[in-house]
Scaffold this motif. Structure first.
Motif, mmCIF file in Angstrom:
data_model
loop_
_atom_site.group_PDB
_atom_site.id
_atom_site.type_symbol
_atom_site.label_atom_id
_atom_site.label_comp_id
_atom_site.label_asym_id
_atom_site.label_seq_id
_atom_site.Cartn_x
_atom_site.Cartn_y
_atom_site.Cartn_z
ATOM 1 N N ASN A 37 0.853 -1.192 0.000
ATOM 2 C CA ASN A 37 0.000 0.000 0.000
ATOM 3 C C ASN A 37 0.883 1.235 0.000
ATOM 4 O O ASN A 37 2.005 1.212 0.518
ATOM 5 N N THR A 38 0.358 2.325 -0.522
ATOM 6 C CA THR A 38 1.118 3.585 -0.457
ATOM 7 C C THR A 38 0.263 4.694 0.132
ATOM 8 O O THR A 38 -0.955 4.736 -0.059
ATOM 9 N N HIS A 39 0.930 5.557 0.869
ATOM 10 C CA HIS A 39 0.301 6.717 1.503
ATOM 11 C C HIS A 39 1.088 7.939 1.030
ATOM 12 O O HIS A 39 2.290 8.040 1.268
ATOM 13 N N ILE A 40 0.406 8.837 0.336
ATOM 14 C CA ILE A 40 1.070 10.011 -0.257
ATOM 15 C C ILE A 40 0.955 11.203 0.689
ATOM 16 O O ILE A 40 -0.121 11.450 1.266
ATOM 17 N N TYR A 41 2.044 11.950 0.822
ATOM 18 C CA TYR A 41 2.041 13.204 1.596
ATOM 19 C C TYR A 41 2.417 14.313 0.628
ATOM 20 O O TYR A 41 3.516 14.330 0.066
ATOM 21 N N CYS A 42 1.488 15.245 0.397
ATOM 22 C CA CYS A 42 1.723 16.269 -0.621
ATOM 23 C C CYS A 42 0.851 17.484 -0.324
ATOM 24 O O CYS A 42 -0.306 17.316 0.070
ATOM 25 N N PRO A 43 1.360 18.684 -0.490
ATOM 26 C CA PRO A 43 0.544 19.865 -0.188
ATOM 27 C C PRO A 43 -0.607 20.087 -1.185
ATOM 28 O O PRO A 43 -1.605 20.702 -0.836
ATOM 29 N N GLU A 44 -0.459 19.607 -2.426
ATOM 30 C CA GLU A 44 -1.510 19.880 -3.429
ATOM 31 C C GLU A 44 -2.583 18.797 -3.388
ATOM 32 O O GLU A 44 -2.269 17.609 -3.397
ATOM 33 N N ALA A 45 -3.838 19.258 -3.422
ATOM 34 C CA ALA A 45 -4.958 18.328 -3.217
ATOM 35 C C ALA A 45 -5.075 17.264 -4.314
ATOM 36 O O ALA A 45 -4.973 16.083 -4.039
ATOM 37 N N ASP A 46 -5.250 17.656 -5.587
ATOM 38 C CA ASP A 46 -5.516 16.640 -6.612
ATOM 39 C C ASP A 46 -4.217 16.254 -7.302
ATOM 40 O O ASP A 46 -3.989 16.588 -8.451
ATOM 41 N N CYS A 47 -3.357 15.528 -6.580
ATOM 42 C CA CYS A 47 -2.052 15.223 -7.175
ATOM 43 C C CYS A 47 -2.080 13.855 -7.864
ATOM 44 O O CYS A 47 -2.860 12.977 -7.499
ATOM 45 N N PRO A 48 -1.243 13.669 -8.908
ATOM 46 C CA PRO A 48 -1.253 12.422 -9.677
ATOM 47 C C PRO A 48 -1.038 11.170 -8.820
ATOM 48 O O PRO A 48 -1.646 10.129 -9.077
ATOM 49 N N ALA A 49 -0.197 11.254 -7.801
ATOM 50 C CA ALA A 49 0.104 10.053 -7.007
ATOM 51 C C ALA A 49 -1.082 9.650 -6.134
ATOM 52 O O ALA A 49 -1.365 8.461 -5.954
ATOM 53 N N ALA A 50 -1.786 10.646 -5.581
ATOM 54 C CA ALA A 50 -2.895 10.327 -4.669
ATOM 55 C C ALA A 50 -4.010 9.574 -5.391
ATOM 56 O O ALA A 50 -4.718 8.768 -4.786
ATOM 57 N N GLN A 51 -4.140 9.825 -6.710
ATOM 58 C CA GLN A 51 -5.206 9.158 -7.477
ATOM 59 C C GLN A 51 -5.076 7.635 -7.473
ATOM 60 O O GLN A 51 -6.040 6.923 -7.722
ATOM 61 N N VAL A 52 -3.854 7.125 -7.241
ATOM 62 C CA VAL A 52 -3.650 5.673 -7.333
ATOM 63 C C VAL A 52 -3.135 5.078 -6.014
ATOM 64 O O VAL A 52 -2.612 3.964 -6.006
ATOM 65 N N SER A 53 -3.265 5.838 -4.928
ATOM 66 C CA SER A 53 -2.726 5.364 -3.649
ATOM 67 C C SER A 53 -3.848 5.079 -2.666
ATOM 68 O O SER A 53 -4.964 5.575 -2.819
ATOM 69 N N SER A 54 -3.518 4.311 -1.630
ATOM 70 C CA SER A 54 -4.580 3.925 -0.698
ATOM 71 C C SER A 54 -4.838 4.985 0.367
ATOM 72 O O SER A 54 -5.892 4.986 0.985
ATOM 73 N N ALA A 55 -3.893 5.877 0.603
ATOM 74 C CA ALA A 55 -4.125 6.939 1.581
ATOM 75 C C ALA A 55 -3.409 8.198 1.134
ATOM 76 O O ALA A 55 -2.425 8.144 0.390
ATOM 77 N N PHE A 56 -3.909 9.330 1.616
ATOM 78 C CA PHE A 56 -3.377 10.616 1.161
ATOM 79 C C PHE A 56 -3.464 11.638 2.282
ATOM 80 O O PHE A 56 -4.526 11.784 2.897
ATOM 81 N N THR A 57 -2.363 12.288 2.575
ATOM 82 C CA THR A 57 -2.375 13.423 3.494
ATOM 83 C C THR A 57 -2.044 14.670 2.695
ATOM 84 O O THR A 57 -0.969 14.752 2.090
ATOM 85 N N ALA A 58 -2.988 15.625 2.675
ATOM 86 C CA ALA A 58 -2.721 16.914 2.010
ATOM 87 C C ALA A 58 -2.336 17.897 3.098
ATOM 88 O O ALA A 58 -3.191 18.364 3.853
#
Ligand code: AMP
Length: 362
Positions: A37-58
């Motif tokens: 699984n991947t969890h993305i940490y990124c300041p921008e909301a609709d980022c390319p990586a978050a679209q395909v990851s299981s969790a996202f912290t903006a």
């Protein structure tokens, strides 16, 4: 019966990725292939990586509470671009392993430190000079026959923060443009080719190096990459040895990209990237194990995969409106189209890439 059929002798299940661009997206996709699984940490909301990851912290890179919560939610952390603050990585590293280390990141973020480190390790680089004011710039130019490239020490990418200088340059105006940023002057390298070497290094020190890739830049942005580079076998070997030695010197874990100029039978290191690299995208389709999977393997303690190429390849970036060609490209033989899920095709923006394979001639 257990519902979890992932390997039991490896406790790593969730990878934290700092940064949410296309590199993070392709890392996440490669991780999914390995059951991770991947969890993305990124300041921008609709980022390319978050679209395909299981969790996202903006959240912002300096939001310590969000960074701590992110670190607590994952098993190991990596990053997908080199302009994140070293302090962000250091904060996470207090509680979780981060690969590559903050040391590699710190060196890669500052051109002066980077080139000094390379020299100290015995690798060749272009002559370079620390620039602090007009006097130091004039003195440096005098040592480079009046020509050179002024580069900001930090935050330069795709040609941003660079000025090519010659006898006609208005130095005072260039320094005004520089706006007080720390900079270096580099001698112009009369290179025959630009190449990159990608090497993966595991936590146990094992390495897997890809064949040397040849790159063509247009307007300072990578235009195309070709595997293999047109280099004599001996120089290919030199390049691979250099990459392995450099990765060891950095105590590196993950995929490291080294960009070089070829001048005769010498290799001059231009810069390193402590991450998967645009020029390595063709390894996805042309090698037994591509750079994205290789990086995920290295940071999770999997054995490294076979980096050997099964095909020759040419990769071209799809910039801005070039993404409109996707339908024609997708219909071509031996062609792999990769799109990054970005909504806004601004001019010059990396929207995707296409890799064309051909049989290896050996
Ligand atoms: P960089 O941002 O350092 O990767 O530079 C971008 C591109 O500018 C390189 O890929 C080269 O094509 C060119 N370039 C950079 N530094 C030099 C140099 N010292 N001599 C000649 N060309 C350079």
């Amino acid at each position: 019966m257990t519902a979890d059929s992932r390997p039991k002798d490896n406790a790593i299940k969730t990878i934290g990725i700092v940064g949410g661009g296309q590199l993070g997206r392709m890392l996440a996709l490669a991780g999914a292939e390995l059951g991770l699984n991947t969890h993305i940490y990124c300041p921008e909301a609709d980022c390319p990586a978050a679209q395909v990851s299981s969790a996202f912290t903006a959240a912002a890179y300096d939001d310590e509470a969000a960074l701590s919560a992110f670190a607590a939610a994952v098993d190991v952390v990596t990053y997908e671009f080199e302009n994140i603050p070293v302090a962000t990585v250091a904060h996470i590293a207090a509680t979780k392993n981060v690969f590559p280390s903050a040391k590699a990141l710190k060196i890669a973020q500052d051109r002066f430190e980077e080139k000094s480190f390379m020299r100290m390790q015995g690798f060749d680089v272009a002559d370079f000079f620390d620039i602090t004011d007009l006097a130091s710039l004039e003195a440096a130019l005098a040592q480079c026959d009046g020509t050179g490239i002024l580069k900001t020490r930090r935050f330069g990418y795709d040609g941003k923060g660079q000025w090519r200088l010659d006898g006609d340059s208005e130095l005072a105006a260039v320094l005004a443009d520089l706006g007080g940023q720390a900079a270096i002057l580099e001698a112009l390298v009369p290179f025959e080719r630009e190449v990159s070497i990608l090497v993966a290094r595991g936590q146990d020190g094992a390495t897997a190096c890809y064949d040397v890739i040849e790159n063509v830049h247009r307007n300072h942005i990578l235009h195309s990459s070709t595997l293999p580079a047109q280099l004599p076998a001996a120089l290919q070997e030199t390049a691979k040895n250099m990459a392995e030695k450099l990765a060891a010197a950095l105590d590196y874990v993950g995929v490291l990209a080294i960009e070089c100029f070829v001048v005769g039978d010498a290799l001059l290191i231009n810069e390193i990237a402590p991450r998967v690299h645009n020029s390595g995208h063709l390894t996805q389709d042309a090698c037994h194990v591509g750079q994205f999977e290789q990086h995920m393997r290295a940071i999770t303690g999997w054995p490294l995969g076979d980096a050997t190429a099964h095909s020759n390849a040419v990769m071209s970036n799809l910039l801005g409106g070039q993404i409109e060609q996707w339908r024609d490209l997708a219909a071509q033989k031996a062609t792999h189209v990769h799109l990054y899920g970005k909504a806004d095709a601004r001019p010059g923006r990396k929207m995707g890439h296409v890799t064309r394979l051909s049989p290896k001639n050996n």
